[in-house]
Design a protein around this motif. Sequence first.
Motif, PDB file in Angstrom:
ATOM      1  N   GLY A   1       1.768  -3.982  -5.034  1.00 51.15           N
ATOM      2  CA  GLY A   1       1.775  -2.527  -5.070  1.00 51.15           C
ATOM      3  C   GLY A   1       1.294  -1.992  -6.401  1.00 51.15           C
ATOM      4  N   GLU A   2       1.715  -2.620  -7.485  1.00 50.88           N
ATOM      5  CA  GLU A   2       1.251  -2.209  -8.814  1.00 50.88           C
ATOM      6  C   GLU A   2      -0.260  -2.394  -8.948  1.00 50.88           C
ATOM      7  OE1 GLU A   2       2.584  -0.812 -11.503  1.00 50.88           O
ATOM      8  OE2 GLU A   2       4.505  -0.518 -10.486  1.00 50.88           O
ATOM      9  N   ALA A   3      -0.765  -3.490  -8.395  1.00 50.98           N
ATOM     10  CA  ALA A   3      -2.202  -3.753  -8.495  1.00 50.98           C
ATOM     11  C   ALA A   3      -3.019  -2.747  -7.683  1.00 50.98           C
ATOM     12  CB  ALA A   3      -2.492  -5.177  -8.012  1.00 50.98           C
ATOM     13  N   LEU A   4      -2.454  -2.250  -6.592  1.00 49.63           N
ATOM     14  CA  LEU A   4      -3.163  -1.322  -5.707  1.00 49.63           C
ATOM     15  C   LEU A   4      -3.025   0.141  -6.120  1.00 49.63           C
ATOM     16  CD1 LEU A   4      -2.227  -2.851  -2.227  1.00 49.63           C
ATOM     17  CD2 LEU A   4      -4.386  -3.097  -3.448  1.00 49.63           C
ATOM     18  N   THR A   5      -2.097   0.437  -6.999  1.00 47.68           N
ATOM     19  CA  THR A   5      -1.811   1.825  -7.349  1.00 47.68           C
ATOM     20  C   THR A   5      -3.029   2.601  -7.861  1.00 47.68           C
ATOM     21  OG1 THR A   5       0.540   1.385  -7.771  1.00 47.68           O
ATOM     22  CG2 THR A   5      -0.399   3.327  -8.819  1.00 47.68           C
ATOM     23  N   PRO A   6      -3.889   2.032  -8.713  1.00 45.46           N
ATOM     24  CA  PRO A   6      -5.037   2.820  -9.196  1.00 45.46           C
ATOM     25  C   PRO A   6      -5.943   3.333  -8.073  1.00 45.46           C
ATOM     26  CG  PRO A   6      -4.721   0.884 -10.565  1.00 45.46           C
ATOM     27  CD  PRO A   6      -3.816   0.724  -9.394  1.00 45.46           C
ATOM     28  N   SER A   7      -5.962   2.645  -6.937  1.00 44.76           N
ATOM     29  CA  SER A   7      -6.839   3.060  -5.828  1.00 44.76           C
ATOM     30  C   SER A   7      -6.028   3.597  -4.641  1.00 44.76           C
ATOM     31  CB  SER A   7      -7.720   1.886  -5.385  1.00 44.76           C
ATOM     32  OG  SER A   7      -6.937   0.750  -5.081  1.00 44.76           O
ATOM     33  N   TRP A   8      -4.892   4.216  -4.909  1.00 47.35           N
ATOM     34  CA  TRP A   8      -3.969   4.617  -3.837  1.00 47.35           C
ATOM     35  C   TRP A   8      -4.583   5.595  -2.849  1.00 47.35           C
ATOM     36  CZ3 TRP A   8      -2.284   9.681  -3.146  1.00 47.35           C
ATOM     37  CH2 TRP A   8      -2.525  10.575  -4.189  1.00 47.35           C
ATOM     38  N   ARG A   9      -5.492   6.437  -3.280  1.00 50.42           N
ATOM     39  CA  ARG A   9      -6.092   7.429  -2.382  1.00 50.42           C
ATOM     40  C   ARG A   9      -6.911   6.784  -1.264  1.00 50.42           C
ATOM     41  NH1 ARG A   9      -5.734  12.665  -4.155  1.00 50.42           N
ATOM     42  NH2 ARG A   9      -5.014  12.938  -6.316  1.00 50.42           N
ATOM     43  N   GLU A  10      -7.339   5.568  -1.470  1.00 52.63           N
ATOM     44  CA  GLU A  10      -8.141   4.888  -0.455  1.00 52.63           C
ATOM     45  C   GLU A  10      -7.327   4.506   0.784  1.00 52.63           C
ATOM     46  OE1 GLU A  10     -10.036   1.524  -2.181  1.00 52.63           O
ATOM     47  OE2 GLU A  10     -10.831   2.637  -3.910  1.00 52.63           O
ATOM     48  N   TYR A  11      -6.003   4.497   0.660  1.00 54.22           N
ATOM     49  CA  TYR A  11      -5.164   4.008   1.755  1.00 54.22           C
ATOM     50  C   TYR A  11      -4.517   5.130   2.570  1.00 54.22           C
ATOM     51  CZ  TYR A  11      -5.612   0.278  -1.673  1.00 54.22           C
ATOM     52  OH  TYR A  11      -6.112  -0.598  -2.574  1.00 54.22           O
ATOM     53  N   ILE A  12      -4.780   6.378   2.194  1.00 56.61           N
ATOM     54  CA  ILE A  12      -4.114   7.503   2.852  1.00 56.61           C
ATOM     55  C   ILE A  12      -4.379   7.503   4.347  1.00 56.61           C
ATOM     56  CG2 ILE A  12      -4.033  10.021   3.039  1.00 56.61           C
ATOM     57  CD1 ILE A  12      -4.646  10.138   0.016  1.00 56.61           C
ATOM     58  N   ARG A  13      -5.628   7.327   4.752  1.00 52.99           N
ATOM     59  CA  ARG A  13      -5.986   7.412   6.172  1.00 52.99           C
ATOM     60  C   ARG A  13      -5.327   6.333   7.009  1.00 52.99           C
ATOM     61  NH1 ARG A  13      -8.170  12.514   6.527  1.00 52.99           N
ATOM     62  NH2 ARG A  13      -9.621  12.846   4.786  1.00 52.99           N
TER      63      ARG A  13
ATOM     64  N   LYS B   1       0.832  -1.204   0.000  1.00 50.24           N
ATOM     65  CA  LYS B   1       0.000   0.000   0.000  1.00 50.24           C
ATOM     66  C   LYS B   1       0.871   1.261   0.000  1.00 50.24           C
ATOM     67  CE  LYS B   1      -4.060  -2.031   2.237  1.00 50.24           C
ATOM     68  NZ  LYS B   1      -4.903  -2.059   3.463  1.00 50.24           N
ATOM     69  N   MET B   2       1.989   1.226   0.729  1.00 47.26           N
ATOM     70  CA  MET B   2       2.901   2.368   0.719  1.00 47.26           C
ATOM     71  C   MET B   2       3.506   2.556  -0.668  1.00 47.26           C
ATOM     72  SD  MET B   2       4.868   2.136   4.396  1.00 47.26           S
ATOM     73  CE  MET B   2       5.717   3.673   4.083  1.00 47.26           C
ATOM     74  N   TYR B   3       3.809   1.456  -1.321  1.00 43.07           N
ATOM     75  CA  TYR B   3       4.309   1.516  -2.704  1.00 43.07           C
ATOM     76  C   TYR B   3       3.280   2.216  -3.582  1.00 43.07           C
ATOM     77  CZ  TYR B   3       5.771  -0.312  -7.304  1.00 43.07           C
ATOM     78  OH  TYR B   3       6.161  -0.433  -8.614  1.00 43.07           O
ATOM     79  N   ALA B   4       2.014   1.814  -3.453  1.00 44.93           N
ATOM     80  CA  ALA B   4       0.952   2.406  -4.260  1.00 44.93           C
ATOM     81  C   ALA B   4       0.795   3.895  -3.955  1.00 44.93           C
ATOM     82  CB  ALA B   4      -0.360   1.673  -3.990  1.00 44.93           C
ATOM     83  N   LEU B   5       0.866   4.262  -2.673  1.00 45.77           N
ATOM     84  CA  LEU B   5       0.758   5.662  -2.278  1.00 45.77           C
ATOM     85  C   LEU B   5       1.850   6.504  -2.915  1.00 45.77           C
ATOM     86  CD1 LEU B   5      -0.122   5.448   1.534  1.00 45.77           C
ATOM     87  CD2 LEU B   5      -1.428   6.660  -0.195  1.00 45.77           C
ATOM     88  N   MET B   6       3.080   6.019  -2.831  1.00 39.91           N
ATOM     89  CA  MET B   6       4.208   6.793  -3.331  1.00 39.91           C
ATOM     90  C   MET B   6       4.192   6.910  -4.850  1.00 39.91           C
ATOM     91  SD  MET B   6       7.124   5.511  -0.667  1.00 39.91           S
ATOM     92  CE  MET B   6       6.952   5.933   1.070  1.00 39.91           C
ATOM     93  N   LYS B   7       3.789   5.845  -5.516  1.00 46.30           N
ATOM     94  CA  LYS B   7       3.702   5.929  -6.966  1.00 46.30           C
ATOM     95  C   LYS B   7       2.560   6.856  -7.371  1.00 46.30           C
ATOM     96  CE  LYS B   7       3.809   3.198 -11.188  1.00 46.30           C
ATOM     97  NZ  LYS B   7       3.871   1.837 -11.791  1.00 46.30           N
ATOM     98  N   GLY B   8       1.438   6.769  -6.652  1.00 47.87           N
ATOM     99  CA  GLY B   8       0.314   7.627  -6.955  1.00 47.87           C
ATOM    100  C   GLY B   8       0.595   9.095  -6.723  1.00 47.87           C
ATOM    101  N   MET B   9       1.407   9.411  -5.726  1.00 51.17           N
ATOM    102  CA  MET B   9       1.723  10.804  -5.405  1.00 51.17           C
ATOM    103  C   MET B   9       2.798  11.391  -6.301  1.00 51.17           C
ATOM    104  SD  MET B   9       1.374  11.252  -1.262  1.00 51.17           S
ATOM    105  CE  MET B   9       2.417   9.872  -0.799  1.00 51.17           C
TER     106      MET B   9
END
Length: 538
Positions: free
Chosen positions: A286-298, A254-262
Amino acid sequence: MSSPSPILRSPACKYHTKFQASLLDKRTFSVTWELVLGRGSFERSQEIVLESANAVAKGGKVHALTITDNPGGNPAISSEMLSAELALLGVESLVHFTCKDKNRNQLEGLLYGLEREGVRNLLALTGDYTSGGYLGRSSPVFDLDSCHLLDLIGALNRGLEVRTRNRSTMMKPTHFCAGAAVSPFKALLVMKTLGFGHVPLVGNIYLLSKGAGRLMNRNGVAGCVVTDELMRVLEDEAGSGAAAQDKRLERAAKMYALMKGMGFAGVHIGGHGMTYEDLSLVLEKGEALTPSWREYIREFDMPQPNGWYFFDKDEETGLNTEDPVDRTKTPTSGGLGYALFRLTHRMMFRDKGLVFRPTRAIARKVDGSRCEHSFTRLEQVMKGITNECMHCGDCAMAELAYLCPMSQCSKGQRNGPCGGSFEGYCEVYPEKKQCIYVRAYNRLKSKGEEETLAALHMPPVNHDLRWTSSWINFYMERDQCATRFAKQAVLHAGSHDDGPACHHCNPRPCDLGPEEASAAEEASAAEERPPSRDKSKP
């Protein structure tokens, strides 16, 4: 801190390393994997590194292995030599190149050796304070800090000009891709790449276990913070048995997805006992979760209680806004001592000061005379009582709110805090000794001058001046402060009715505003400091 000297690329090639190319190619998300080296030559820890390198070479998912340098301040196999061995396996390294155990000459010499071996990726670090060692704690060096080290690397990449008494020699340029870690909590790597305008940011992901979390929670790892809230999450995970590792890997993904998304340029992944299979899982998920990265911010909103952050928080998104926090809401007081130091400084070291001219005349008379030793001793006694002076002769107190970095910073830092402090306390003396830069910030903020800490880039100590009078060195234009002070006059040359500007007509760097100080620093960076006086002569 101001930006270090730019690192230029050779016109012969666009990129010097595959890792550098991965950082700058917008189609690629760069991945580095950190491996912690241990003591010994052929121990299990070294074999794990080689096994991991072989897996990386076959897998093709990692752009560089990051190799630690005496991690935690403990002795370990040389990262420079092991990186050369990894290069033979076809694996690029990102070498942690630290200042804690090496002086500036050894750092320069190692850089020449790395250039010959084709090891070009460097993470420039000040380094952890020394810990273990043969028959006791090793003596820390810290001759340079990470800012100075980036300057040195930049100078080598441009082709270092070496001046001798009769001639000047230009060295052949090196080809390093260098970066540094920035606070808070070593969360980002800033890669200053060769000749390119933007600076790629690399996020740090650590596969955090309960044991490592507990150590960080009690401030057992300098610069790494695990809040009580995060610690409770880790403890709950540990109670789930075999599923705990799966949860840790999912959090890393999830952190991978967050950082790639940002919009980060890549990630730096590490963790005790992490295998290549673990790493592959984090990357794939992480690649699979990247499209929905905003969901994990909280999920990752677990800040330090009463922590200080530069930007205001955007409550709607959970990220930060582009607006800096209002620092006026937390006023500080410099104290009576600081006010007296400022007054004394203006009287002695400003050209319109009450005693500036007579003190300068005395210094010129005393310099090189039989009275110089007594004059120097008088200064040392006075500054020893008031500032715990270490008699370096190259004083930086005026730039740091009249606090001595040589005696009051465990690493002698002249360009900002090292990143190892916790709750404002020094990493070497937790809960006992406040970081000198916290104290300097509070003093300067009381006068609305805190930005001056970021506007100046201080050169390293000139050891030629040790045990000499810093006052005489100032008035005779030998120390780094007076040299930079003199360069500022260039900015205002011709603005006086009485002819060219002299080096005493302008404020010292600590009295300038951020914009003026930054401009003065740029003007001074183009020239070298003048040679020091030969102390062997009377």
